[in-house]
Structures are given as C-alpha cells and as structure tokens.
Design a protein around this motif. Structure first.
Motif, PDB file in Angstrom:
ATOM      1  N   VAL A 192       0.832  -1.201   0.000  1.00  0.00           N
ATOM      2  CA  VAL A 192       0.000   0.000   0.000  1.00  0.00           C
ATOM      3  C   VAL A 192       0.869   1.254   0.000  1.00  0.00           C
ATOM      4  N   CYS A 193       1.915   1.242   0.824  1.00  0.00           N
ATOM      5  CA  CYS A 193       2.801   2.412   0.909  1.00  0.00           C
ATOM      6  C   CYS A 193       3.522   2.655  -0.419  1.00  0.00           C
ATOM      7  N   VAL A 194       4.001   1.573  -1.044  1.00  0.00           N
ATOM      8  CA  VAL A 194       4.715   1.724  -2.313  1.00  0.00           C
ATOM      9  C   VAL A 194       3.787   2.254  -3.388  1.00  0.00           C
ATOM     10  N   ILE A 195       2.562   1.734  -3.435  1.00  0.00           N
ATOM     11  CA  ILE A 195       1.595   2.216  -4.430  1.00  0.00           C
ATOM     12  C   ILE A 195       1.260   3.687  -4.189  1.00  0.00           C
ATOM     13  N   TYR A 196       1.068   4.049  -2.925  1.00  0.00           N
ATOM     14  CA  TYR A 196       0.752   5.441  -2.591  1.00  0.00           C
ATOM     15  C   TYR A 196       1.887   6.377  -3.008  1.00  0.00           C
ATOM     16  N   PHE A 197       3.123   6.022  -2.633  1.00  0.00           N
ATOM     17  CA  PHE A 197       4.259   6.886  -2.964  1.00  0.00           C
ATOM     18  C   PHE A 197       4.533   6.897  -4.472  1.00  0.00           C
ATOM     19  N   SER A 198       4.224   5.796  -5.146  1.00  0.00           N
ATOM     20  CA  SER A 198       4.393   5.766  -6.602  1.00  0.00           C
ATOM     21  C   SER A 198       3.418   6.740  -7.271  1.00  0.00           C
ATOM     22  N   LEU A 199       2.163   6.709  -6.824  1.00  0.00           N
ATOM     23  CA  LEU A 199       1.173   7.629  -7.375  1.00  0.00           C
ATOM     24  C   LEU A 199       1.534   9.072  -7.052  1.00  0.00           C
ATOM     25  N   GLU A 200       1.988   9.286  -5.823  1.00  0.00           N
ATOM     26  CA  GLU A 200       2.363  10.641  -5.416  1.00  0.00           C
ATOM     27  C   GLU A 200       3.531  11.165  -6.253  1.00  0.00           C
ATOM     28  N   TYR A 201       4.518  10.303  -6.500  1.00  0.00           N
ATOM     29  CA  TYR A 201       5.667  10.701  -7.321  1.00  0.00           C
ATOM     30  C   TYR A 201       5.230  10.960  -8.765  1.00  0.00           C
ATOM     31  N   ALA A 202       4.370  10.091  -9.285  1.00  0.00           N
ATOM     32  CA  ALA A 202       3.921  10.245 -10.672  1.00  0.00           C
ATOM     33  C   ALA A 202       3.130  11.544 -10.858  1.00  0.00           C
ATOM     34  N   VAL A 203       2.267  11.879  -9.897  1.00  0.00           N
ATOM     35  CA  VAL A 203       1.478  13.111  -9.990  1.00  0.00           C
ATOM     36  C   VAL A 203       2.387  14.332  -9.918  1.00  0.00           C
ATOM     37  N   ARG A 204       3.347  14.314  -8.980  1.00  0.00           N
ATOM     38  CA  ARG A 204       4.265  15.447  -8.864  1.00  0.00           C
ATOM     39  C   ARG A 204       5.110  15.602 -10.128  1.00  0.00           C
ATOM     40  N   PHE A 205       5.526  14.482 -10.717  1.00  0.00           N
ATOM     41  CA  PHE A 205       6.299  14.545 -11.957  1.00  0.00           C
ATOM     42  C   PHE A 205       5.445  15.083 -13.108  1.00  0.00           C
ATOM     43  N   PHE A 206       4.184  14.668 -13.151  1.00  0.00           N
ATOM     44  CA  PHE A 206       3.296  15.086 -14.241  1.00  0.00           C
ATOM     45  C   PHE A 206       3.018  16.584 -14.193  1.00  0.00           C
ATOM     46  N   VAL A 207       2.848  17.142 -13.001  1.00  0.00           N
ATOM     47  CA  VAL A 207       2.504  18.563 -12.887  1.00  0.00           C
ATOM     48  C   VAL A 207       3.731  19.465 -12.809  1.00  0.00           C
ATOM     49  N   ALA A 208       4.927  18.880 -12.735  1.00  0.00           N
ATOM     50  CA  ALA A 208       6.141  19.698 -12.651  1.00  0.00           C
ATOM     51  C   ALA A 208       6.366  20.426 -13.970  1.00  0.00           C
TER      52      ALA A 208
END
Length: 200
Positions: A15-31
């Motif tokens: 769960v933690c890995v999936i959460y942090f993966s989504l969080e990283y992907a969203v931050r990368f997408f909006v950067a």
C-alpha cells in the motif's frame, strides 16, 4: 523454527509503495520542468526508495513458469540473484542498521578531532558521513582526509570496522544462493521426471 514475516507487513508495504508511486507520478506530471524535477536530490531518493519493489516484482513475475524478462542467458542467474537477495533481506537489514550506527559513531569522532584544524572540510557531523561511508567501503576517494594523528587512527579503525561489517553478509548470501540454486535444480529435475514419467 524459521521465523516468517507477518502478511500484514507485506500488505502495508504494498500500500505504501503504491501510494508513494502515485504521489511521485502526480508530482512529476505537474512539474513544469520535468528534468529539473527528476534531478532534485529528494526526488531521486523518492524514486530509489520505490524502484527496488518494482525491480523485485519484475524479476519474480512468472507466466507459465517462465520469468517475464528478455530471453537472455543471464535471466536464470538474475532470478537466482533476486531470490537470494529476497531470502537475505533480514540479514541485509541488520547489516544496514549496524552500518548506519558505525557511520554515525566514526563520523562523530572524526568531526570532533578535525573540526579545529585550519581549512578543514569536516564542517559538521552529517557532512562527515560521506567520508565515513567511502572509508568503510574501502573506496577512499581522498576528497576528505584527516590530518591529525588521532584522526588517522580513527580512520584506520573505520576501515577495519567497515571490512568486518561488510564481510558479515557474504557467507550468509553465499549459503542462501546455494540453497536457491539447489531448490531450483530440484524443481527442474522433478518437472522433467513428471513430463517423462521417470522416477528420480
């Protein structure tokens, strides 16, 4: 009796890995500047913290008994290596904790011995971590060097401790690797016997 990890910890990790993966992907997408985002040290650490999970999943994912990897001769060796790392996870975690403790100890010592020297590069204990890690790993880049006699003695002790700490998991990993190879060979022999109706 062999101790096994409680399944709850596996679920929490996933769960933690999936959460942090989504969080990283969203931050990368909006950067706005994606290259600058990817090169920031904290983002690199975030990526490195979740990458081993996906690498392990890639190595262990199977379809019809075959690994989903490129068909290269090293595939079996990589799978054995991945299983060995997974089997040695607890020992590696123990070595990591010991290594971190020893790094903090020797970094603190060398900082207090070298901080009053003119033009010293040992400006703080965290800044000294780099020297301690490369010294204990016997890499020794030479960018940070103690100049006092006491500092050199502490550096020698760090080298000796580093060799001992890093040598600890070698025999464990070799033993686990041999067990993995033996189990894989037994499975291959058993599968061959089932396919050909032989008694092995």
């Amino acid at each position: 009796m062999e101790m096994t990890e409680h399944p709850v910890f596996t679920y929490v990790e996933n769960v933690c890995v999936i959460y942090f993966s989504l969080e990283y992907a969203v931050r990368f997408f909006v950067a706005p500047r994606k290259l600058a985002f990817a090169r920031q040290i904290l983002n690199v650490i975030d990526l490195l913290s979740i990458a081993p999970f996906y690498f392990e999943m890639l190595l262990l994912l199977k379809t019809s008994g075959q690994l989903l990897l490129l068909d290269v001769p090293n595939t079996l060796g990589l799978a054995n290596f991945a299983l060995t790392i997974r089997k040695s996870k607890k020992q590696m975690q123990m070595v990591g904790v010991v290594m971190m403790t020893v790094v903090i100890f020797f970094s603190t010592l060398i900082y207090f011995l070298e901080r009053d020297e003119p033009d010293t590069k040992f400006t703080s204990i965290p800044a000294t971590f780099w020297w301690c890690v490369v010294t204990m790993a016997t890499v020794g880049y030479g960018d940070l060097v103690p100049v006092t006699v006491a500092g050199k003695l502490v550096g020698s002790g760090a080298i000796v401790c580093g060799v001992m700490v890093l040598a600890l998991p070698i025999t464990i990993m070799v033993n686990n690797f041999m067990q993995v190879v033996k189990l894989r060979e037994e499975k291959i022999v058993k599968k061959y016997a089932q396919q050909h109706g032989d008694q092995v």
